[in-house]
Design an enzyme around this catalytic site. Structure first.
Site, mmCIF file in Angstrom:
data_model
loop_
_atom_site.group_PDB
_atom_site.id
_atom_site.type_symbol
_atom_site.label_atom_id
_atom_site.label_comp_id
_atom_site.label_asym_id
_atom_site.label_seq_id
_atom_site.Cartn_x
_atom_site.Cartn_y
_atom_site.Cartn_z
ATOM 1 N N LEU A 120 12.243 -19.861 -5.246
ATOM 2 C CA LEU A 120 11.272 -19.020 -4.528
ATOM 3 C C LEU A 120 9.929 -19.188 -5.213
ATOM 4 C CD1 LEU A 120 10.401 -16.608 -2.629
ATOM 5 C CD2 LEU A 120 11.071 -15.086 -4.499
ATOM 6 N N ASP A 173 0.830 -1.202 0.000
ATOM 7 C CA ASP A 173 0.000 0.000 0.000
ATOM 8 C C ASP A 173 0.867 1.255 0.000
ATOM 9 O OD1 ASP A 173 -2.340 1.405 -0.023
ATOM 10 O OD2 ASP A 173 -2.746 1.186 2.110
ATOM 11 N N SER A 198 -10.078 -7.720 -5.376
ATOM 12 C CA SER A 198 -11.379 -7.786 -6.057
ATOM 13 C C SER A 198 -12.124 -6.458 -5.928
ATOM 14 C CB SER A 198 -12.208 -8.966 -5.528
ATOM 15 O OG SER A 198 -12.046 -9.136 -4.145
ATOM 16 N N HIS A 204 2.570 3.494 -9.041
ATOM 17 C CA HIS A 204 2.489 2.046 -9.300
ATOM 18 C C HIS A 204 3.742 1.569 -10.040
ATOM 19 C CE1 HIS A 204 -1.464 1.988 -7.651
ATOM 20 N NE2 HIS A 204 -2.043 2.629 -8.642
ATOM 21 N N SER A 216 -7.889 -5.718 4.893
ATOM 22 C CA SER A 216 -8.494 -5.389 3.591
ATOM 23 C C SER A 216 -8.808 -6.614 2.739
ATOM 24 C CB SER A 216 -7.595 -4.407 2.814
ATOM 25 O OG SER A 216 -7.536 -3.168 3.480
#
Ligand code: FPP
Length: 244
Positions: free
Chosen positions: A127, A16, A62, A33, A192
Site C-alpha cells: 500500500l 475532518d 498549509s 486528534h 478546502s
C-alpha cells in the site's frame, strides 16, 4: 474511457471532525486528534485488506498553521509520536510511506523522521500511504509551474510543447494512479484546497461521520456508494455501457 472499476485504485481523505468529536465529550481538541490517529490506523488496515493500492490523507494543511499555538504544538507532538510508534508496524505490513507538501517549515527532528520513514519503507508495495503535510492544492500547482519555468529557463524544456501530462509530471503524487474516490468526513462539503488537479475526475463522497468514528463499516459504505457511480469522463451513458 475506462469502465468504472468497482474498487478505487486511489482514495484521498480529508479527515475532518476531530475537534468536534472531542468537544462533544468535553475534552480538548487534541484528544480528538489522538482518537483520529486510531481512525488513520483503521483506514490503512482497510485499504490493505481491500487491496486498494494508494491512500492519501490530509494530515496538516498549509492553512492549519493559523490554529491556536497550543493545538498546532499538540499536532506536531502527535505526528512525532506517531512516526516513532507506527512506522515499524506499517513497514512490517509492506506499507510505503510518502510525505507530500512543503516540509521546510517543520521542526528538523520531525523532518528527519519523515525522511527516515520514507527511506525505510521505500521498497514496500502492499500500500502506498501518502500523508499530506503543510500541503495545499494551489501550492502544489504553483510549485509545479515554478519547476517547469526553471526547466524552461535552463533550456531543458520548450514551453510550447508542454501539455497536461507534461505538467502533471511535476505535481505531487505524479507516480500514483489518479484519485478515484475523494472522501471528506465531518459534514462539510468543501475541498478546502486539498488535491485540486488530482481530483479532476474523482468521485466525491461526503459523510457526516466525524473522523474519529470512521471504521471499516463507514469506509465500506463509501466504497458501496462509489461502486454505484457511473464515471463518464465527458462521454455519454450509452458509450460507457458499451465499453463496460
Ligand atoms: C481536522 O479536524 C483534522 C486535522 C487538522 C488533523 C488531522 C490529524 C489526525 C487525524 C491525526 C493523526 C494523523 C496522522 C497522519 C498520524 P478538525 O480539527 O478540523 O475538526 P473540527 O472540524 O471538528 O474542528
Amino acid at each position: 474511457m475506462d469502465a468504472t472499476p468497482r474498487i478505487p485504485r486511489h482514495i484521498a481523505i480529508v479527515m475532518d471532525g476531530n475537534g468536534r468529536w472531542a468537544q462533544r465529550r468535553h475534552r480538548p481538541r487534541s484528544f480528538g486528534h489522538r482518537q483520529g490517529q486510531k481512525a488513520v490506523r483503521a483506514a490503512v488496515e482497510f485499504c490493505r485488506r481491500r487491496s486498494i493500492p494508494s491512500l492519501t490523507l490530509f494530515a496538516f494543511s498549509s492553512e492549519n498553521w493559523k490554529r491556536p499555538d497550543e493545538e498546532v504544538g499538540a499536532l506536531m507532538q502527535l505526528f512525532l509520536r506517531a512516526l516513532d510508534r507506527e512506522v515499524d508496524e506499517l513497514h512490517a505490513h509492506g506499507v510505503r510511506i510518502a510525505f507530500v507538501g512543503d516540509l521546510r517549515p517543520f521542526a528538523p527532528e520531525l523532518v528527519s523522521r519523515m525522511h527516515a520513514a520514507m527511506a525505510r519503507t521505500s521498497g514496500n508495495s502492499a500500500l502506498r500511504l501518502n500523508i499530506a503535510m503543510n500541503y495545499g492544492g494551489r501550492w502544489d500547482i504553483t510549485q509545479a509551474a515554478v519547476a517547469i519555468a526553471q526547466a524552461a529557463a535552463r533550456g531543458e524544456l520548450d514551453p510550447a510543447t508542454l501539455d497536461e501530462a507534461g505538467f502533471a509530471r511535476h505535481l505531487c503524487l505524479a507516480d500514483q494512479p489518479p484519485v478515484d474516490l475523494f472522501i471528506r468526513t465531518g459534514g462539510e462539503t468543501r475541498i478546502s484546497n486539498f488535491l485540486l488537479w488530482q481530483i479532476a475526475y474523482a468521485e466525491l463522497y461526503f459523510t457526516d461521520t466525524l473522523w474519529p468514528d470512521i471504521d471499516a463499516n463507514a469506509l465500506d459504505a463509501a466504497l458501496a456508494d462509489y461502486a454505484g457511480r457511473e464515471r463518464r469522463y465527458g462521454a455519454t451513458s450509452a458509450q460507457v455501457r458499451a465499453v463496460g
